[in-house]
Design a protein around this motif. Structure first.
Motif, PDB file in Angstrom:
ATOM      1  N   THR A  53      12.101 -43.088   8.743  1.00 29.89           N
ATOM      2  CA  THR A  53      10.645 -43.110   8.878  1.00 29.89           C
ATOM      3  C   THR A  53      10.169 -42.859  10.312  1.00 29.89           C
ATOM      4  OG1 THR A  53      10.674 -45.484   9.193  1.00 29.89           O
ATOM      5  CG2 THR A  53      10.358 -44.716   6.946  1.00 29.89           C
ATOM      6  N   GLY A  54      11.094 -42.854  11.254  1.00 32.26           N
ATOM      7  CA  GLY A  54      10.690 -42.654  12.654  1.00 32.26           C
ATOM      8  C   GLY A  54      10.294 -41.218  12.994  1.00 32.26           C
ATOM      9  N   LEU A  55      10.664 -40.288  12.136  1.00 29.47           N
ATOM     10  CA  LEU A  55      10.377 -38.870  12.436  1.00 29.47           C
ATOM     11  C   LEU A  55       9.086 -38.400  11.768  1.00 29.47           C
ATOM     12  CD1 LEU A  55      13.904 -37.270  11.774  1.00 29.47           C
ATOM     13  CD2 LEU A  55      12.936 -38.009  13.966  1.00 29.47           C
ATOM     14  N   TYR A  56       8.362 -37.543  12.465  1.00 28.03           N
ATOM     15  CA  TYR A  56       7.235 -36.871  11.812  1.00 28.03           C
ATOM     16  C   TYR A  56       7.793 -35.936  10.747  1.00 28.03           C
ATOM     17  CZ  TYR A  56       3.795 -38.528  15.158  1.00 28.03           C
ATOM     18  OH  TYR A  56       2.962 -39.316  15.886  1.00 28.03           O
ATOM     19  N   PRO A  57       6.998 -35.687   9.691  1.00 26.96           N
ATOM     20  CA  PRO A  57       7.484 -34.768   8.654  1.00 26.96           C
ATOM     21  C   PRO A  57       7.694 -33.361   9.235  1.00 26.96           C
ATOM     22  CG  PRO A  57       5.287 -35.657   8.115  1.00 26.96           C
ATOM     23  CD  PRO A  57       5.677 -36.246   9.414  1.00 26.96           C
ATOM     24  N   TYR A  58       8.800 -32.717   8.873  1.00 30.48           N
ATOM     25  CA  TYR A  58       9.087 -31.410   9.475  1.00 30.48           C
ATOM     26  C   TYR A  58       9.471 -30.343   8.450  1.00 30.48           C
ATOM     27  CZ  TYR A  58      13.941 -32.888   8.919  1.00 30.48           C
ATOM     28  OH  TYR A  58      15.125 -33.315   8.380  1.00 30.48           O
ATOM     29  N   ARG A  59       9.299 -30.633   7.142  1.00 26.51           N
ATOM     30  CA  ARG A  59       9.768 -29.663   6.165  1.00 26.51           C
ATOM     31  C   ARG A  59       8.637 -28.938   5.415  1.00 26.51           C
ATOM     32  NH1 ARG A  59      15.085 -30.792   3.066  1.00 26.51           N
ATOM     33  NH2 ARG A  59      15.017 -28.518   3.184  1.00 26.51           N
ATOM     34  N   GLU A  60       7.477 -28.920   6.045  1.00 31.55           N
ATOM     35  CA  GLU A  60       6.336 -28.256   5.395  1.00 31.55           C
ATOM     36  C   GLU A  60       6.658 -26.800   5.050  1.00 31.55           C
ATOM     37  OE1 GLU A  60       2.580 -29.055   7.274  1.00 31.55           O
ATOM     38  OE2 GLU A  60       1.691 -27.237   6.451  1.00 31.55           O
ATOM     39  N   GLY A  61       7.313 -26.119   5.969  1.00 32.74           N
ATOM     40  CA  GLY A  61       7.647 -24.701   5.742  1.00 32.74           C
ATOM     41  C   GLY A  61       8.564 -24.534   4.535  1.00 32.74           C
ATOM     42  N   ASP A  62       9.561 -25.415   4.435  1.00 30.44           N
ATOM     43  CA  ASP A  62      10.495 -25.341   3.298  1.00 30.44           C
ATOM     44  C   ASP A  62       9.756 -25.594   1.987  1.00 30.44           C
ATOM     45  OD1 ASP A  62      12.523 -24.982   5.111  1.00 30.44           O
ATOM     46  OD2 ASP A  62      13.085 -27.106   5.172  1.00 30.44           O
ATOM     47  N   VAL A  63       8.847 -26.570   2.027  1.00 36.04           N
ATOM     48  CA  VAL A  63       8.114 -26.907   0.793  1.00 36.04           C
ATOM     49  C   VAL A  63       7.208 -25.744   0.395  1.00 36.04           C
ATOM     50  CG1 VAL A  63       6.545 -28.539  -0.320  1.00 36.04           C
ATOM     51  CG2 VAL A  63       8.183 -29.375   1.350  1.00 36.04           C
ATOM     52  N   ARG A  64       6.537 -25.167   1.370  1.00 35.39           N
ATOM     53  CA  ARG A  64       5.660 -24.022   1.047  1.00 35.39           C
ATOM     54  C   ARG A  64       6.472 -22.899   0.412  1.00 35.39           C
ATOM     55  NH1 ARG A  64       2.327 -22.351   6.211  1.00 35.39           N
ATOM     56  NH2 ARG A  64       1.106 -21.072   4.765  1.00 35.39           N
ATOM     57  N   ALA A  65       7.663 -22.655   0.966  1.00 39.38           N
ATOM     58  CA  ALA A  65       8.503 -21.565   0.446  1.00 39.38           C
ATOM     59  C   ALA A  65       8.951 -21.863  -0.986  1.00 39.38           C
ATOM     60  CB  ALA A  65       9.708 -21.363   1.358  1.00 39.38           C
ATOM     61  N   LYS A  66       9.337 -23.108  -1.217  1.00 43.19           N
ATOM     62  CA  LYS A  66       9.862 -23.453  -2.542  1.00 43.19           C
ATOM     63  C   LYS A  66       8.740 -23.459  -3.596  1.00 43.19           C
ATOM     64  CE  LYS A  66      13.664 -25.954  -4.278  1.00 43.19           C
ATOM     65  NZ  LYS A  66      15.011 -25.736  -3.835  1.00 43.19           N
ATOM     66  N   ILE A  67       7.594 -23.951  -3.199  1.00 44.13           N
ATOM     67  CA  ILE A  67       6.453 -23.938  -4.123  1.00 44.13           C
ATOM     68  C   ILE A  67       6.046 -22.488  -4.407  1.00 44.13           C
ATOM     69  CG2 ILE A  67       3.963 -24.402  -4.254  1.00 44.13           C
ATOM     70  CD1 ILE A  67       4.542 -27.160  -3.054  1.00 44.13           C
ATOM     71  N   ALA A  68       6.070 -21.673  -3.366  1.00 44.49           N
ATOM     72  CA  ALA A  68       5.686 -20.265  -3.534  1.00 44.49           C
ATOM     73  C   ALA A  68       6.580 -19.603  -4.578  1.00 44.49           C
ATOM     74  CB  ALA A  68       5.784 -19.532  -2.202  1.00 44.49           C
ATOM     75  N   LYS A  69       7.872 -19.892  -4.501  1.00 44.07           N
ATOM     76  CA  LYS A  69       8.822 -19.302  -5.457  1.00 44.07           C
ATOM     77  C   LYS A  69       8.491 -19.802  -6.865  1.00 44.07           C
ATOM     78  CE  LYS A  69      13.697 -18.380  -5.892  1.00 44.07           C
ATOM     79  NZ  LYS A  69      14.699 -19.362  -6.256  1.00 44.07           N
ATOM     80  N   TYR A  70       8.232 -21.086  -6.969  1.00 40.44           N
ATOM     81  CA  TYR A  70       7.905 -21.682  -8.274  1.00 40.44           C
ATOM     82  C   TYR A  70       6.625 -21.066  -8.852  1.00 40.44           C
ATOM     83  CZ  TYR A  70       6.126 -25.297 -11.455  1.00 40.44           C
ATOM     84  OH  TYR A  70       5.599 -25.958 -12.530  1.00 40.44           O
ATOM     85  N   ALA A  71       5.646 -20.831  -7.966  1.00 41.88           N
ATOM     86  CA  ALA A  71       4.345 -20.329  -8.435  1.00 41.88           C
ATOM     87  C   ALA A  71       4.295 -18.803  -8.524  1.00 41.88           C
ATOM     88  CB  ALA A  71       3.238 -20.837  -7.510  1.00 41.88           C
ATOM     89  N   GLY A  72       5.334 -18.138  -8.034  1.00 46.23           N
ATOM     90  CA  GLY A  72       5.378 -16.679  -8.110  1.00 46.23           C
ATOM     91  C   GLY A  72       4.507 -15.979  -7.076  1.00 46.23           C
ATOM     92  N   VAL A  73       4.366 -16.612  -5.898  1.00 44.09           N
ATOM     93  CA  VAL A  73       3.610 -15.991  -4.802  1.00 44.09           C
ATOM     94  C   VAL A  73       4.446 -16.097  -3.519  1.00 44.09           C
ATOM     95  CG1 VAL A  73       1.321 -16.443  -5.810  1.00 44.09           C
ATOM     96  CG2 VAL A  73       2.383 -18.177  -4.342  1.00 44.09           C
ATOM     97  N   ASN A  74       3.831 -15.837  -2.353  1.00 40.13           N
ATOM     98  CA  ASN A  74       4.564 -15.948  -1.078  1.00 40.13           C
ATOM     99  C   ASN A  74       4.160 -17.223  -0.334  1.00 40.13           C
ATOM    100  OD1 ASN A  74       5.741 -13.409  -1.518  1.00 40.13           O
ATOM    101  ND2 ASN A  74       3.904 -12.402  -0.706  1.00 40.13           N
ATOM    102  N   SER A  75       5.020 -17.650   0.594  1.00 36.75           N
ATOM    103  CA  SER A  75       4.723 -18.857   1.392  1.00 36.75           C
ATOM    104  C   SER A  75       3.345 -18.801   2.044  1.00 36.75           C
ATOM    105  CB  SER A  75       5.725 -18.993   2.540  1.00 36.75           C
ATOM    106  OG  SER A  75       6.961 -19.350   2.061  1.00 36.75           O
ATOM    107  N   GLU A  76       2.988 -17.603   2.513  1.00 41.01           N
ATOM    108  CA  GLU A  76       1.700 -17.449   3.220  1.00 41.01           C
ATOM    109  C   GLU A  76       0.506 -17.681   2.288  1.00 41.01           C
ATOM    110  OE1 GLU A  76       2.199 -13.425   4.538  1.00 41.01           O
ATOM    111  OE2 GLU A  76       1.230 -12.609   2.740  1.00 41.01           O
TER     112      GLU A  76
END
Ligand SMILES: Cc1ncc(COP(=O)(O)O)c(C=O)c1O
Length: 344
Positions: A53-76
């Protein structure tokens, strides 16, 4: 004493959002949650994070990429929110109104707009809670941004492709909330490639059972995502939410199995309710039904006496009837609800 601060116009008059009731030991079918719970992969991942819990969250980019794949779009095309509720907030922060949406629909659209001092026009559904594009476009003429929901909460009814295209053709910004899309299997996420004025909202709260972690997302053309990223708080999704989302997306078959069970439960509930009340056909994980001549209060209390909590709406302004909403639970919970209804 004279106040040294100034409340935004409209805020004082706002109602507070009242969530579905929770009571320990009761079956809760009031908030359209997924009572099957998350994948084991999510649970194990969360346990392994307990000392991080001491670290700020740092995986936003990974989550965007994985959601993008799931939704059939791009990370951007993806922006994350602390629940899709927060993406609604980001939209009203970034885009000037006035706003418009349907009635009855998810109350947070109006709340978010009003907090920012924006006007919000509510256009009533047609009979049977059907969406009427022509009526919506004409009544919402003065608005610049539309909030639509398909399948809609609380009615469970959907907007057809033809109707949605008519609304998109106005050129106004169209926010299409697809919180329950996994229960229909029919998404318009890929439409953001064609329509520059479309934002699709989705959530990990429902089908993936991550409601308590607060993670949702917007899918939109890059130009719109870039704008929303500017108004987004830097660490709006927690490290737990990010890791849980990644783990849940590793186990899509678990989600699909539960969605199938929930749909079966929903159909059973519909059939049981049809014998005594007037349910609305739903494309989602819940059913809205009219209990009149019983009152919604009476129905709610009867269920409460059986330790089942449902959502009580009562009357919708301009619509006849006394309304209750219930979501499908686990097989056992759904069975208990059906028995309780049969014994009324
Ligand atoms: C239509 C709709 N949109 C959004 C949400 C909220 O989603 P989240 O938990 O991601 O904020 C809900 C929750 O009930 C909902 O019904």
């Amino acid at each position: 004493m004279k106040q040294g601060y100034c409340i935004r116009p409209g805020v004082s008059a706002l109602p507070e959002y009242v969530p579905g009731e929770y009571r320990r030991g009761f079956i809760k079918l009031a908030s359209n949650e997924n009572n099957f719970g998350p994948s084991r992969k999510v649970v194990e991942t969360l346990k392994s994070l307990a000392d991080k819990t001491g670290l700020y969250p740092y995986r936003e980019g990974d989550v965007r990429a994985k959601i993008a794949k799931y939704a059939g779009v791009n990370s951007e095309n993806i922006v994350l929110g602390n629940g899709s509720d927060e993406v609604m907030d980001l939209i009203v922060k970034a885009f000037r109104g006035p706003y418009a949406g349907m009635y009855p629909s998810f109350p947070v659209y109006k709340l978010a707009a009003k907090i920012m001092g924006e006007g919000y026009v509510e256009v009533p559904y047609d009979d049977g809670f059907r969406f009427n594009a022509r009526k919506f476009i004409s009544k919402a003429e003065g608005a610049k941004v539309f909030f639509l929901c398909s399948p809609n909460n609380p009615t469970g009814t959907s907007i057809s492709d033809t109707d949605l295209k008519k609304v998109l053709a106005t050129g106004k910004l169209v926010v299409l909330d697809e919180a329950y899309v996994e229960f229909t299997g029919k998404s318009r996420a890929s439409w953001v490639r064609k329509y520059q004025n479309l934002i699709v909202l989705r959530t990990m709260a429902k089908a993936f059972a991550l409601a308590g972690l607060r993670i949702g997302y917007g899918i939109a053309p890059k130009e719109i995502v870039d704008i929303l990223m500017k108004v987004k708080p830097p660490f709006n999704t927690s490290s737990f939410a990010q890791e849980a989302a990644l783990a849940a997306l590793e186990d899509i078959s678990y989600m699909r199995k539960n969605v199938a069970k929930i749909r079966r439960g929903r159909d059973k509930i519909y059939n049981a309710l049809s014998k005594k009340f007037k349910p609305v056909k739903s494309d989602s994980n819940f059913i809205l039904f009219d209990v009149s001549p019983m009152t919604a209060d009476e129905f709610f209390n009867k269920m409460l006496s059986k330790k089942i909590i449902v959502r009580k709406y009562g009357k919708f302004k301009g619509f006849p009837g006394e309304y209750i909403r219930v979501n499908a639970g686990t097989e056992e919970e759904t069975e208990k609800f059906i028995n309780a209804v049969n014994n009324i």
